[in-house]
Design an enzyme around this catalytic site. Sequence first.
Site, PDB file in Angstrom:
ATOM      1  N   GLU A  16       0.458  -0.866  -0.137  1.00  0.00           N
ATOM      2  CA  GLU A  16       0.055  -0.008  -0.063  1.00  0.00           C
ATOM      3  C   GLU A  16       0.724   1.398  -0.125  1.00  0.00           C
ATOM      4  O   GLU A  16       1.612   1.349   0.707  1.00  0.00           O
ATOM      5  CB  GLU A  16      -0.744  -0.436   1.427  1.00  0.00           C
ATOM      6  CG  GLU A  16      -1.741   1.363   1.513  1.00  0.00           C
ATOM      7  CD  GLU A  16      -2.833   1.160   2.453  1.00  0.00           C
ATOM      8  OE1 GLU A  16      -3.214  -0.108   2.555  1.00  0.00           O
ATOM      9  OE2 GLU A  16      -2.799   2.068   3.396  1.00  0.00           O
TER      10      GLU A  16
ATOM     11  N   PRO B 146       2.289  10.984  -1.832  1.00  0.00           N
ATOM     12  CA  PRO B 146       3.208  12.034  -2.221  1.00  0.00           C
ATOM     13  C   PRO B 146       2.388  13.430  -1.892  1.00  0.00           C
ATOM     14  O   PRO B 146       1.884  13.556  -2.981  1.00  0.00           O
ATOM     15  CB  PRO B 146       4.336  12.008  -2.869  1.00  0.00           C
ATOM     16  CG  PRO B 146       4.844  10.530  -3.129  1.00  0.00           C
ATOM     17  CD  PRO B 146       2.308  10.139  -3.302  1.00  0.00           C
TER      18      PRO B 146
ATOM     19  N   TRP C 277      -6.335   6.771   0.025  1.00  0.00           N
ATOM     20  CA  TRP C 277      -7.702   8.453  -0.614  1.00  0.00           C
ATOM     21  C   TRP C 277      -7.723   9.058   0.709  1.00  0.00           C
ATOM     22  O   TRP C 277      -8.308   8.256   1.860  1.00  0.00           O
ATOM     23  CB  TRP C 277      -8.940   7.605  -0.872  1.00  0.00           C
ATOM     24  CG  TRP C 277     -10.008   8.725  -1.445  1.00  0.00           C
ATOM     25  CD1 TRP C 277     -10.817   9.017  -0.793  1.00  0.00           C
ATOM     26  CD2 TRP C 277      -9.970   9.093  -2.857  1.00  0.00           C
ATOM     27  NE1 TRP C 277     -11.728  10.244  -2.383  1.00  0.00           N
ATOM     28  CE2 TRP C 277     -11.286   9.741  -3.192  1.00  0.00           C
ATOM     29  CE3 TRP C 277      -8.844   9.269  -3.823  1.00  0.00           C
ATOM     30  CZ2 TRP C 277     -11.473  10.433  -4.330  1.00  0.00           C
ATOM     31  CZ3 TRP C 277      -9.694   9.341  -5.370  1.00  0.00           C
ATOM     32  CH2 TRP C 277     -10.603  10.606  -5.465  1.00  0.00           C
TER      33      TRP C 277
ATOM     34  N   ASP D 290     -19.470  -5.120  15.610  1.00  0.00           N
ATOM     35  CA  ASP D 290     -18.787  -4.735  13.662  1.00  0.00           C
ATOM     36  C   ASP D 290     -19.377  -4.841  12.899  1.00  0.00           C
ATOM     37  O   ASP D 290     -19.572  -5.372  11.669  1.00  0.00           O
ATOM     38  CB  ASP D 290     -17.364  -4.396  13.582  1.00  0.00           C
ATOM     39  CG  ASP D 290     -16.878  -3.442  12.419  1.00  0.00           C
ATOM     40  OD1 ASP D 290     -17.973  -2.259  12.529  1.00  0.00           O
ATOM     41  OD2 ASP D 290     -15.940  -3.444  11.683  1.00  0.00           O
TER      42      ASP D 290
ATOM     43  N   LYS E 281     -21.604  -5.429   4.443  1.00  0.00           N
ATOM     44  CA  LYS E 281     -21.546  -4.706   3.384  1.00  0.00           C
ATOM     45  C   LYS E 281     -21.188  -5.928   1.926  1.00  0.00           C
ATOM     46  O   LYS E 281     -21.195  -5.454   0.945  1.00  0.00           O
ATOM     47  CB  LYS E 281     -19.798  -4.070   4.246  1.00  0.00           C
ATOM     48  CG  LYS E 281     -20.226  -3.073   4.585  1.00  0.00           C
ATOM     49  CD  LYS E 281     -18.832  -2.521   4.717  1.00  0.00           C
ATOM     50  CE  LYS E 281     -18.143  -3.217   5.334  1.00  0.00           C
ATOM     51  NZ  LYS E 281     -16.684  -1.931   6.496  1.00  0.00           N
TER      52      LYS E 281
ATOM     53  N   GLN F 272      -7.669  -3.736   8.880  1.00  0.00           N
ATOM     54  CA  GLN F 272      -7.060  -3.247   9.800  1.00  0.00           C
ATOM     55  C   GLN F 272      -5.516  -3.384  10.148  1.00  0.00           C
ATOM     56  O   GLN F 272      -5.649  -5.065  10.387  1.00  0.00           O
ATOM     57  CB  GLN F 272      -7.983  -2.530  11.085  1.00  0.00           C
ATOM     58  CG  GLN F 272      -6.999  -1.355  11.710  1.00  0.00           C
ATOM     59  CD  GLN F 272      -7.110  -0.589  10.883  1.00  0.00           C
ATOM     60  OE1 GLN F 272      -6.032   0.112  10.509  1.00  0.00           O
ATOM     61  NE2 GLN F 272      -7.158   0.499  11.629  1.00  0.00           N
TER      62      GLN F 272
ATOM     63  N   TYR G  83       0.957  -1.788   4.846  1.00  0.00           N
ATOM     64  CA  TYR G  83       1.032  -0.797   4.979  1.00  0.00           C
ATOM     65  C   TYR G  83       2.662  -0.596   4.668  1.00  0.00           C
ATOM     66  O   TYR G  83       2.858  -0.375   5.802  1.00  0.00           O
ATOM     67  CB  TYR G  83       0.248  -0.097   6.103  1.00  0.00           C
ATOM     68  CG  TYR G  83      -0.906  -0.670   6.088  1.00  0.00           C
ATOM     69  CD1 TYR G  83      -1.828   0.318   6.051  1.00  0.00           C
ATOM     70  CD2 TYR G  83      -1.064  -2.567   6.561  1.00  0.00           C
ATOM     71  CE1 TYR G  83      -3.228  -0.188   5.861  1.00  0.00           C
ATOM     72  CE2 TYR G  83      -2.765  -2.517   7.046  1.00  0.00           C
ATOM     73  CZ  TYR G  83      -3.517  -1.530   7.049  1.00  0.00           C
ATOM     74  OH  TYR G  83      -5.043  -2.019   6.935  1.00  0.00           O
TER      75      TYR G  83
END
Length: 323
Positions: A18, A22, A51, A178, A185, A196, A285
Amino acid sequence: LTDKIAALPPDSNYFSLEFFPPKTQQGFANLQARLSRMSQALRPLFVNVTWGAGGSTSAKSLALAELTQRSLGLTTCLHLTCTNMSRKLVDEALEQAKVLGVRNILALRGDPPRSEEYRDDSNPNAEEDDSNKDFTWAVDLVQYIRKQYGDYFCIGVAGYPEGHSDQSHPEHQSVEHDLPYLVEKTKAGADFIMTQLFYDVQAYQKYERQLREHESGLMPVQSYQILRRTTKLSHSSLPPELLKRFEAVKGDDEAVKRVGVDVISEIVQAMKDMPGQGPRGFHFYTLNLEKVVTQILERSDLIPPSTPMVAANGRNGNVEEAI
Ligand code: FAD
């Protein structure tokens, strides 16, 4: 993405990386060179482009997606948030993604508006901002994309192995709270779940038992301060024995990175060794950095051979197809 994953040999692992757009041109040029090196050396199955909440990075995210998808030929998953953002911006982003050849969207809610006041003059989208009517939760965006684009996009959604926390809820929300919304979804048309980040394998394993077909998220450790900050922000727990290992070297950034490489490689291995249906995909990440994630991928044996050949007819390998 789901087609690409389905085309992999059964039981093989894969990973994704991911990146965030910049802020400056120089930063973009640096990332361009880094991405070009990383895509050739590491061969991720796909890359993600983040995003900015409220569409704050829309032009830059799309420019980065153009670089990854079009120029570098990397299968790209573009993140897209839907609250605190005009519907026009959502439409433009989806249309532009289609023009660029991006086929994958991670549909997110993003940060909720702090209050009704966000519709004030300081919000450049205020006048045409009808987002509250159309989009309250990520599920609304999933439904919207399916309605507007049918099956054109492969859609992913966010999952939280240690529950979810944000400014709209004073209390941290448990996985149990959750989960029904996550199910909603997927029923609305999401094809995959991306988690996450986490460092607690046991928490993940518990979550895993409740879910199937997903991708799990890992963040390489760049420094002790960043580790503490990200675990706090994402509500990811750092098991005490891991914390001890980091605290022993916390004054020495290079040593922290080395421990981080050890720890994340151990986490990947523990997940690969999970009995039954462990995860196949590992999402990193990267914080746009190269060295540490490269070391983890090498150590974890996740980098595919440079000319990946897939046996199209299963294990016999008589007919082979390059992907
Ligand atoms: P939702 O699925 O809408 O859920 C948000 C919360 O509301 C959850 O607590 C859920 O339980 C609850 N909820 C859902 N539906 C209902 C309902 N009908 N009634 C009551 N409660 C409900 N943010 C960015 O701004 N940019 C990014 O690029 C970005 N990338 C991310 C990537 C990943 C893999 C992850 C895990 C998160 C990312 N985020 C990003 C953060 C995300 O936008 C936030 O966590 C946000 O607060 C929630 O988004 P969501 O899509 O999970 O929302």
